[in-house]
Every structure is written in C-alpha cells, then in structure tokens.
Design an enzyme around this catalytic site. Structure first.
Site, short mmCIF file in Angstrom:
data_model
loop_
_atom_site.label_atom_id
_atom_site.label_comp_id
_atom_site.label_asym_id
_atom_site.label_seq_id
_atom_site.Cartn_x
_atom_site.Cartn_y
_atom_site.Cartn_z
CE LYS A 116 32.24 35.96 31.73
NZ LYS A 116 32.90 36.68 33.30
CG ASP A 117 35.63 33.45 33.93
OD1 ASP A 117 35.98 34.33 33.99
OD2 ASP A 117 34.86 32.86 34.61
CB THR B 52 31.25 46.44 35.19
OG1 THR B 52 32.35 45.59 34.73
CG2 THR B 52 31.97 48.52 35.08
NE ARG C 60 33.90 42.23 28.16
CZ ARG C 60 32.65 41.90 28.38
NH1 ARG C 60 31.76 42.64 27.62
NH2 ARG C 60 32.01 41.66 29.19
NE ARG C 61 30.63 42.71 31.88
CZ ARG C 61 30.31 41.76 32.31
NH1 ARG C 61 30.63 41.81 33.56
NH2 ARG C 61 29.88 40.40 32.45
NE ARG D 26 37.16 40.08 41.26
CZ ARG D 26 38.12 39.22 42.11
NH1 ARG D 26 38.76 40.46 41.91
NH2 ARG D 26 38.36 38.56 42.52
CG ASN E 173 29.06 35.26 44.76
OD1 ASN E 173 28.37 36.01 45.42
ND2 ASN E 173 29.63 34.00 45.78
NE ARG F 289 31.21 40.09 39.60
CZ ARG F 289 31.58 40.47 39.42
NH1 ARG F 289 31.33 41.09 38.01
NH2 ARG F 289 31.87 39.50 39.15
CB CYS G 100 41.70 40.61 33.34
SG CYS G 100 40.79 38.89 33.59
#
Length: 307
Positions: free
Chosen positions: A83-84, A127, A131-132, A149, A151, A155, A242
C-alpha cells in the site's frame, strides 16, 4: 557462480524491520547456505512526520531511498508494504513477488470505545489517510478527523496520551507486531474499503537480476499478485496517489476475482463506488474496467477537486 550473500534494503521502523526479517527467515529456510543481511535506511517519509504525505510527494517518499540502494547495487532486494508503493516503478526495477496477504482490514483502536458508532459526538479520530478520513466522515459526519503520523508505536503512544478518542490503523501492521490486543474492533470491508495492496508484502529487485529473481520466486503468492494487480490498476488508471481518497480491494471467490473500488471527497460527503468480477488472469483489465466505470459516474470531478 552461485550467490552466497543477499542484502535486503528496509526502512528502520519496527514494522518495516519485522517485514524484512520475516522475508529473511523465509529465504533462509529456502536457501540454508545463503547469508542474508539487512540494510536499514531512513526514508524521506520517516523524516517528514509533521505534515501529511499527500502534501509532500506521496507514497514515493517511503521507497525512494530503498530503490536508490537497489539501483546502486548496495542491496539486492527491498521489502515494502504494497500500500506504500507508488503505481509506477523505475524502469530497471520490478516487484515480481507478493507474499500471502495478511488481514486487509482497517482496525479501530481506542482505550475507551469499541467502535466508530460507540464514539461520542464530535469525538477526535486520528488518521493520516484521506482514504480513511473520507470513509469515517461518510459514516459519522460529526466526528473530527485529526492528523496522525509516525510509526505504529508512536501512534499508539499518542492515543494513550489522550490526544485522540480513537485512531485507525491497518490491522495487518498491528498483528505483525504482536499488538493485536490493541484492536477493539475491525472495520468491515464494505464500511471501510482498504487501500490498494493493504496487508501484502512486496519484494522489489532489479529487473535483469535473474539469480535474485530465482531466489525469491518461491515466496510469490499467485492470489496476492492477482488481487493487488487489479487494485493497483484502478489507482494507476485514475492517476491517484496519497493526495486522493481512492480505495480498491479484490478477493478471489468461486474462481472469480471480485473487485470493488471507490473515489471520495476528503470530507466524505460524496463517494462514487464501482465493482465488477472477472477471471483472475484478467486482473489488470478488471482494474481498468472498474476505473473507467468510476470515471463514467463522475469521479474525474472529485479527482480534479483534490489535485
């Protein structure tokens, strides 16, 4: 001469290192005489944590330094979360291997609440993904989507510091890190359509490196390749990165590849959806067909608004 040493380029976040080490363990089991090392790299995305990715260049920032290491022959392969990965790769690189998919769903994480519907009015949800955000606001327009943002552990720490009522993370990352207990509920696919490639690890290498291609090929999962090919074909045809709320998810059911996708506004006040099914061998064509249907329904006006 048979290769006896292989170098894996990886980001240095805990999740990226877990992913690279998982691939290392699989390859060591397949090739016991092969010496495998990790080359940890800090990417631009790891440095730019104070701004959303869609404002700084998008997904390419996660992989640029890893791809440079491959092209400079400082590494033999790179491991990515699909996804990245940008929709277009450098001409001399390819992703011939996609591993078996982990859970593709998004996860609702909170210390006080069990689901989106359980949140109080005007609750803050963390988030970094448009998209979310768009799908959260489509379900609950009263909620406040707040930038997040860092890791996975960072979060979670921000959630524990009560900066948010809840955060949304990929279930796959939490499970891989042994943090599945933090998941309060899973967001159903039809309520929170995943990002293209979510839950799938891809292995990138130089296109002409036949020996490396042969070494890594046993890790390839045909179903993952077919599903992710269809999902990425939607995004590539729509030219979405993105900065655009695009979601695409394919699954194999009864020997058919079933694909659903959407394009949304950032506020979730308009969502255009499409779905179709075809022979798995036609994954790319299926993705393009769904993308064309989204455009036929008016998705271009949403894409232009967000460009």
């Amino acid at each position: 001469m048979k290769k006896n040493r292989l170098i894996i380029a990886t980001r240095e976040s805990p999740l990226a290192l877990w992913q690279a080490n998982w691939v290392k363990i699989q390859l060591e089991a397949l090739h016991p005489t092969l010496s495998i090392e990790l080359l940890g790299l800090t990417t631009t995305a790891d440095k730019l944590l104070s701004v959303p990715l869609y404002k700084t260049g998008g997904k390419g920032l996660f992989v640029k330094e890893l791809e440079e290491a491959l092209l400079a022959k400082k590494a033999d392969i790179a491991v990515h979360s699909m996804k990245d990965v940008p929709m277009d790769l450098p001409p001399d690189l390819c992703i011939p291997v996609m591993c078996e998919r982990e859970d593709p769903r998004d996860a609702f994480v909170s210390n006080e609440y069990t689901s989106l519907t359980d949140l109080p009015e005007n609750a803050v949800v963390g988030t970094s993904s448009l998209r979310r955000q768009s799908q959260i606001l489509a379900a609950r327009s009263d909620l406040q989507s707040s930038f997040l943002r860092g890791n996975v552990n960072t979060r979670l720490e921000k959630l524990d510091q009560k900066n948010y009522h809840a955060i949304i993370l990929a279930a796959a990352g939490l499970k891989r890190l042994g943090l599945g207990s933090r998941i309060r509920s899973f967001l159903p696919i039809d309520e929170m359509l995943p990002a293209a490639g979510q839950g799938v690890l891809g292995i990138e290498c130089r296109t002409n490196d036949e020996e490396i291609l042969a070494l890594i090929s046993p890790l390839n999962n045909l179903q993952s390749i077919q599903c992710v090919t269809a999902e990425r074909a939607v995004c590539r045809y729509l030219q979405g990165g993105c900065h655009v709320p695009i979601a695409a998810y394919a699954e194999k059911i009864d020997n058919q590849l079933r694909l659903q996708a959407l394009v949304a506004t950032a506020k979730g006040d308009r969502i255009i959806r499409s779905n179709a099914a075809d022979n798995p061998a036609q994954a790319e064509t299926l993705g393009i067909r769904v993308a064309k249907d989204l455009l036929r329904q008016g998705a271009q006006s949403l894409l232009d608004t967000l460009a």
